[in-house]
Design an enzyme around this catalytic site. Structure first.
Site, PDB file in Angstrom:
ATOM      1  N   GLY A 116       2.236  32.892 -18.793  1.00 21.57           N
ATOM      2  CA  GLY A 116       2.690  33.670 -17.642  1.00 21.57           C
ATOM      3  C   GLY A 116       3.973  34.450 -17.824  1.00 21.57           C
ATOM      4  O   GLY A 116       4.120  35.547 -17.298  1.00 21.57           O
ATOM      5  N   ASP A 131       7.195  32.573 -14.996  1.00 20.00           N
ATOM      6  CA  ASP A 131       6.810  33.726 -14.172  1.00 20.00           C
ATOM      7  C   ASP A 131       7.056  33.459 -12.696  1.00 20.00           C
ATOM      8  O   ASP A 131       7.603  34.284 -11.985  1.00 20.00           O
ATOM      9  CB  ASP A 131       5.337  34.123 -14.430  1.00 20.00           C
ATOM     10  CG  ASP A 131       4.355  32.953 -14.319  1.00 20.00           C
ATOM     11  OD1 ASP A 131       4.789  31.792 -14.090  1.00 20.00           O
ATOM     12  OD2 ASP A 131       3.140  33.194 -14.473  1.00 20.00           O
ATOM     13  N   ASP A 187       6.309  27.842  -7.808  1.00 16.35           N
ATOM     14  CA  ASP A 187       5.388  27.630  -6.687  1.00 16.35           C
ATOM     15  C   ASP A 187       5.577  26.199  -6.169  1.00 16.35           C
ATOM     16  O   ASP A 187       6.481  25.947  -5.387  1.00 16.35           O
ATOM     17  CB  ASP A 187       3.960  27.913  -7.182  1.00 16.35           C
ATOM     18  CG  ASP A 187       2.913  27.823  -6.090  1.00 16.35           C
ATOM     19  OD1 ASP A 187       3.284  27.736  -4.912  1.00 16.35           O
ATOM     20  OD2 ASP A 187       1.708  27.832  -6.416  1.00 16.35           O
ATOM     21  N   PHE A 194      -1.364  34.210  -3.378  1.00 22.48           N
ATOM     22  CA  PHE A 194      -1.686  34.161  -4.795  1.00 22.48           C
ATOM     23  C   PHE A 194      -1.579  35.572  -5.366  1.00 22.48           C
ATOM     24  O   PHE A 194      -2.291  36.470  -4.949  1.00 22.48           O
ATOM     25  CB  PHE A 194      -3.078  33.566  -5.042  1.00 22.48           C
ATOM     26  CG  PHE A 194      -3.303  33.271  -6.493  1.00 22.48           C
ATOM     27  CD1 PHE A 194      -2.837  32.084  -7.050  1.00 22.48           C
ATOM     28  CD2 PHE A 194      -3.919  34.191  -7.314  1.00 22.48           C
ATOM     29  CE1 PHE A 194      -3.000  31.818  -8.404  1.00 22.48           C
ATOM     30  CE2 PHE A 194      -4.092  33.945  -8.668  1.00 22.48           C
ATOM     31  CZ  PHE A 194      -3.635  32.757  -9.212  1.00 22.48           C
ATOM     32  N   VAL A 195      -0.660  35.759  -6.314  1.00 20.04           N
ATOM     33  CA  VAL A 195      -0.413  37.102  -6.849  1.00 20.04           C
ATOM     34  C   VAL A 195      -0.778  37.195  -8.328  1.00 20.04           C
ATOM     35  O   VAL A 195      -0.800  36.186  -9.033  1.00 20.04           O
ATOM     36  CB  VAL A 195       1.069  37.518  -6.653  1.00 20.04           C
ATOM     37  CG1 VAL A 195       1.388  37.737  -5.184  1.00 20.04           C
ATOM     38  CG2 VAL A 195       2.026  36.493  -7.264  1.00 20.04           C
ATOM     39  N   ASP A 243      -1.647  35.683 -13.927  1.00 14.73           N
ATOM     40  CA  ASP A 243      -3.087  35.859 -14.094  1.00 14.73           C
ATOM     41  C   ASP A 243      -3.906  35.237 -12.982  1.00 14.73           C
ATOM     42  O   ASP A 243      -3.435  34.389 -12.217  1.00 14.73           O
ATOM     43  CB  ASP A 243      -3.529  35.177 -15.395  1.00 14.73           C
ATOM     44  CG  ASP A 243      -3.501  33.643 -15.262  1.00 14.73           C
ATOM     45  OD1 ASP A 243      -2.435  33.106 -14.920  1.00 14.73           O
ATOM     46  OD2 ASP A 243      -4.551  32.999 -15.474  1.00 14.73           O
ATOM     47  N   ARG A 274      -3.093  40.133 -16.336  1.00 13.50           N
ATOM     48  CA  ARG A 274      -1.708  40.010 -16.820  1.00 13.50           C
ATOM     49  C   ARG A 274      -1.141  41.378 -17.182  1.00 13.50           C
ATOM     50  O   ARG A 274       0.068  41.579 -17.207  1.00 13.50           O
ATOM     51  CB  ARG A 274      -1.650  39.091 -18.042  1.00 13.50           C
ATOM     52  CG  ARG A 274      -2.035  37.640 -17.754  1.00 13.50           C
ATOM     53  CD  ARG A 274      -1.569  36.744 -18.902  1.00 13.50           C
ATOM     54  NE  ARG A 274      -2.214  35.439 -18.914  1.00 13.50           N
ATOM     55  CZ  ARG A 274      -1.778  34.362 -18.264  1.00 13.50           C
ATOM     56  NH1 ARG A 274      -0.706  34.448 -17.515  1.00 13.50           N
ATOM     57  NH2 ARG A 274      -2.417  33.217 -18.350  1.00 13.50           N
TER      58      ARG A 274
HETATM   59  P1  IMP Z   1       4.115  25.328  -9.969  1.00  7.70           P
HETATM   60  O1  IMP Z   1       4.055  24.266 -11.036  1.00  7.70           O
HETATM   61  O2  IMP Z   1       3.216  25.050  -8.812  1.00  7.70           O
HETATM   62  O3  IMP Z   1       5.525  25.705  -9.563  1.00  7.70           O
HETATM   63  O4  IMP Z   1       3.424  26.597 -10.547  1.00  7.70           O
HETATM   64  C1  IMP Z   1       3.910  27.296 -11.583  1.00  7.70           C
HETATM   65  C2  IMP Z   1       2.781  27.865 -12.390  1.00  7.70           C
HETATM   66  O5  IMP Z   1       1.585  28.077 -11.651  1.00  7.70           O
HETATM   67  C3  IMP Z   1       3.232  29.211 -12.899  1.00  7.70           C
HETATM   68  O6  IMP Z   1       3.721  29.080 -14.204  1.00  7.70           O
HETATM   69  C4  IMP Z   1       1.986  30.056 -12.822  1.00  7.70           C
HETATM   70  O7  IMP Z   1       1.339  30.054 -14.078  1.00  7.70           O
HETATM   71  C5  IMP Z   1       1.067  29.378 -11.832  1.00  7.70           C
HETATM   72  N1  IMP Z   1       1.072  30.080 -10.506  1.00  7.70           N
HETATM   73  C6  IMP Z   1       1.611  29.654  -9.335  1.00  7.70           C
HETATM   74  N2  IMP Z   1       1.435  30.540  -8.356  1.00  7.70           N
HETATM   75  C7  IMP Z   1       0.750  31.571  -8.912  1.00  7.70           C
HETATM   76  C8  IMP Z   1       0.275  32.829  -8.388  1.00  7.70           C
HETATM   77  O8  IMP Z   1       0.453  33.202  -7.227  1.00  7.70           O
HETATM   78  N3  IMP Z   1      -0.384  33.618  -9.289  1.00  7.70           N
HETATM   79  C9  IMP Z   1      -0.588  33.276 -10.583  1.00  7.70           C
HETATM   80  N4  IMP Z   1      -0.148  32.128 -11.116  1.00  7.70           N
HETATM   81  C10 IMP Z   1       0.515  31.274 -10.273  1.00  7.70           C
HETATM   82 MG    MG Z   2      -1.102  30.973 -14.872  1.00  6.55          MG
END
Ligand code: IMP
Ligand code: MG
Length: 192
Positions: free
Chosen positions: A52, A108, A111, A160-161, A167, A173
């Protein structure tokens, strides 16, 4: 042949642009300056969480005016759909020895927080001199793990972006901007 001759344009699949190309470029210059000021006179290890962060990191490090070493860590937190797996897995480890050096981990998007919480915990065990985090996007959502990044490009709504490295099923990407997919493309049957 010009680019207009190609039938495929990933932008056609975007319903709404959240951050456009020019805004990303401008913000990256500011972020680069923040990082330059923070680490002035120091050496920095930049660790990109791939896939990402690859586009973001590639552009951001070209704004840096401090010596850097670059490495990557590969984490799987999403499978081939927009659903998180519970515990992010480290698939490919870094090669740099982080002991005693300043480390900046770049992802990237922040979340649920579980990816950065997992990765920073792992790197802290390597005893760096300092450890900070930088994300292009900070999603306004309820974290499953409390986590805030030290450097943030943009705060975005809970959607979701895709694009600029982010991706959906490893697609999109290459988009130069960040946007939300058209609803009918968010869960195409052939990918589920
Ligand atoms: P977290 O562990 O939930 O904070 O998510 C982080 C990872 O989830 C990032 O490195 C992204 O690869 C993926 N991710 C989270 N939200 C999105 C989104 O909206 N679009 C694409 N990938 C996302
Ligand atoms: Mg991803």
């Amino acid at each position: 042949m010009t680019t207009n001759d190609f039938a495929y344009n990933p932008l056609d699949d975007i319903d709404q642009i959240i951050v456009d190309e020019e805004t990303i470029k401008k913000r990256l210059k500011e972020l680069g300056e923040e990082i330059n000021r923070t680490y002035e006179g120091r050496d920095l290890a930049v660790i990109a969480i791939i896939n990402g962060a690859i586009i973001f990191v590639a552009d951001l490090i070209r704004e840096l005016r401090i010596p850097i070493q670059l490495d990557c860590v590969r984490i799987s937190s999403y499978r081939d759909e927009a659903k998180p797996v519970q515990t992010p897995e480290v698939i490919d480890k870094i090669r740099l020895d982080l002991k005693g050096i300043d480390v900046l981990v770049i992802d990237d998007i922040l979340d649920s927080g579980s990816t950065l919480a997992r990765v920073t915990e792992m790197f802290k065990a390597m005893q760096p001199a300092s450890l900070k985090t930088c994300v292009l996007l900070d999603k306004n959502t309820t974290r499953s793990v409390p986590f805030e990044a030290d450097f943030v490009g943009f705060r975005i709504p809970d959607e979701f972006v895709v694009g600029y490295g982010l991706d959906f099923a490893e697609r999109y990407r290459q988009l130069p901007c960040i946007g939300v997919l058209r609803p009918e493309l968010q869960n195409p049957p052939e990918w589920s």
